[in-house]
Scaffold this active site. Structure first.
Site, PDB file in Angstrom:
ATOM      1  N   ASP A   1      -2.166   7.838  -6.340  1.00  0.00           N
ATOM      2  CA  ASP A   1      -0.757   7.458  -6.181  1.00  0.00           C
ATOM      3  C   ASP A   1       0.117   8.015  -7.308  1.00  0.00           C
ATOM      4  O   ASP A   1       1.208   8.535  -7.061  1.00  0.00           O
ATOM      5  CB  ASP A   1      -0.618   5.936  -6.122  1.00  0.00           C
ATOM      6  CG  ASP A   1      -1.086   5.367  -4.794  1.00  0.00           C
ATOM      7  OD1 ASP A   1      -1.401   6.158  -3.892  1.00  0.00           O
ATOM      8  OD2 ASP A   1      -1.143   4.123  -4.659  1.00  0.00           O
TER       9      ASP A   1
ATOM     10  N   GLU B   1      -1.067   2.455 -14.454  1.00  0.00           N
ATOM     11  CA  GLU B   1      -1.761   2.017 -13.235  1.00  0.00           C
ATOM     12  C   GLU B   1      -3.048   1.256 -13.571  1.00  0.00           C
ATOM     13  O   GLU B   1      -3.419   0.307 -12.878  1.00  0.00           O
ATOM     14  CB  GLU B   1      -2.098   3.234 -12.367  1.00  0.00           C
ATOM     15  CG  GLU B   1      -0.928   3.757 -11.562  1.00  0.00           C
ATOM     16  CD  GLU B   1      -0.604   2.863 -10.388  1.00  0.00           C
ATOM     17  OE1 GLU B   1      -1.126   3.080  -9.290  1.00  0.00           O
ATOM     18  OE2 GLU B   1       0.173   1.913 -10.589  1.00  0.00           O
TER      19      GLU B   1
ATOM     20  N   SER C   1       3.762   0.544  -7.379  1.00  0.00           N
ATOM     21  CA  SER C   1       3.418   0.417  -8.797  1.00  0.00           C
ATOM     22  C   SER C   1       3.301   1.790  -9.452  1.00  0.00           C
ATOM     23  O   SER C   1       3.719   1.981 -10.592  1.00  0.00           O
ATOM     24  CB  SER C   1       2.110  -0.361  -8.967  1.00  0.00           C
ATOM     25  OG  SER C   1       1.012   0.366  -8.453  1.00  0.00           O
TER      26      SER C   1
ATOM     27  N   GLY D   1       0.795  -1.223   0.000  1.00  0.00           N
ATOM     28  CA  GLY D   1       0.000   0.000   0.000  1.00  0.00           C
ATOM     29  C   GLY D   1       0.822   1.264   0.000  1.00  0.00           C
ATOM     30  O   GLY D   1       0.345   2.318   0.423  1.00  0.00           O
TER      31      GLY D   1
END
Length: 307
Positions: free
Chosen positions: A115, A104, A58, A54
């Site tokens: 993110d 993503e 990525s 978390g």
């Protein structure tokens, strides 16, 4: 699907290296199709971020790959500074972010975009009702990041919160309103700090950490391991809360400037004794940056040379 077949990645595969390869292939081909062929390059990924915790590993990869590919074909040309680093214009950052988001999507299916936005612009941002707003003049905060190593499913946790809202709307909605108020208060404090770096702001942030953590437990995204993390750090005078989806995963501990190094080391020792993994780091750092080889850390240079 065609790229999965080409790369020999099964439809069921969720291994981080497989998904990262798939995202790279997709971005490389899509960017080439739109802006012209990407020249022959070697792509090496080196990361200290654990996957599946978390922490946005990525997204960090997607942002870097998008920026590198766009720079390689000169769709974005960063401006160099005197510290061996280069930064992009706002328009170029938006372009990098849009392609990182596509990466993503390949990896996660339906991500929020938070993110990759943080990875692109750095600092901090506000996410509300699908809208992302970058916060200006945010201070760099020193934190202790702890991975409980307890796996969790964001999908399951979100479904659990929705069930509670449907079952107890008169109870849950005020809690969610309070969480929103905490977020707004925290934003106000963070934006006030750079112009007036007074130590009086840190106790306020610590209180907000504590209140937020209790609220997150109420809505059902806590976990006994996160409660233990908070107790351990509290025994050393430090304040913590979960981060990410909750239900395990990671917790963040605020380290004010006057925090004793002995207290930090003692907290890290006790957390590691629980089977957790800890890192001292900062939040509020710059976003994607192009570094000259001479500005890279020695361990990064070693990793790249070994590849």
């Amino acid at each position: 699907d065609a790229l999965r077949e080409f790369a020999g990645i099964s439809a069921e595969s969720s291994a981080p290296e497989s998904l990262a390869t798939l995202a790279f292939l997709y971005m490389c081909l899509a960017i080439s199709a739109k802006y012209g062929d990407v020249p022959s390059v070697d792509i090496v990924v080196w990361s200290e971020l654990p996957t599946g915790a978390g922490l946005g590993s990525s997204a960090a990869s997607s942002v870097c790959v998008a920026a590198a590919l766009l720079a390689a074909i000169s769709a974005s040309a960063p401006v160099s500074d005197c510290f061996g680093c280069s930064m992009w214009t706002e328009e170029e950052l938006s372009l990098i972010n849009s392609w990182a988001f596509q990466g993503e999507r390949v990896i996660h299916g339906n991500p929020s975009g938070v993110d990759n936005a943080v990875g692109t612009w750095g600092g901090a941002l506000r996410y509300q009702s699908g809208k992302i707003t970058s916060l200006k003049r945010v201070p760099t905060l020193r934190i202790l990041l702890t991975n409980t190593k307890v796996p969790r499913s964001t999908k399951v946790l979100v479904a659990g919160v929705k069930d509670k809202i449907l079952k107890f709307p008169a109870i849950m909605n005020p809690v969610l309103d309070s969480i929103n108020a905490i977020s707004q208060e925290c934003q106000s404090v963070l934006e006030a700090m750079p112009g007036n770096p007074s130590p009086e702001y840190y106790p306020v942030l610590e209180e907000l950490f504590d209140i937020n953590q209790h609220h997150l437990n109420v809505i059902g995204v806590g976990h006994p391991c996160l409660d233990r993390l908070c107790r351990v750090t509290a025994s050393h005078g430090l304040h913590s809360k979960l981060t990410g989806a909750g239900g395990g995963g990671c917790g963040v501990t605020l380290l004010p400037p006057d925090t004793s190094p002995l207290a930090v080391e003692a907290a890290k020792r006790d957390l590691c004794a629980c089977g957790f993994e800890c890192w001292e780091t900062n939040i509020g750092a710059p976003g994607v940056t192009l570094h000259s080889p001479s500005s890279l850390k020695a361990e990064v240079q070693r990793a790249l040379s070994m590849s």
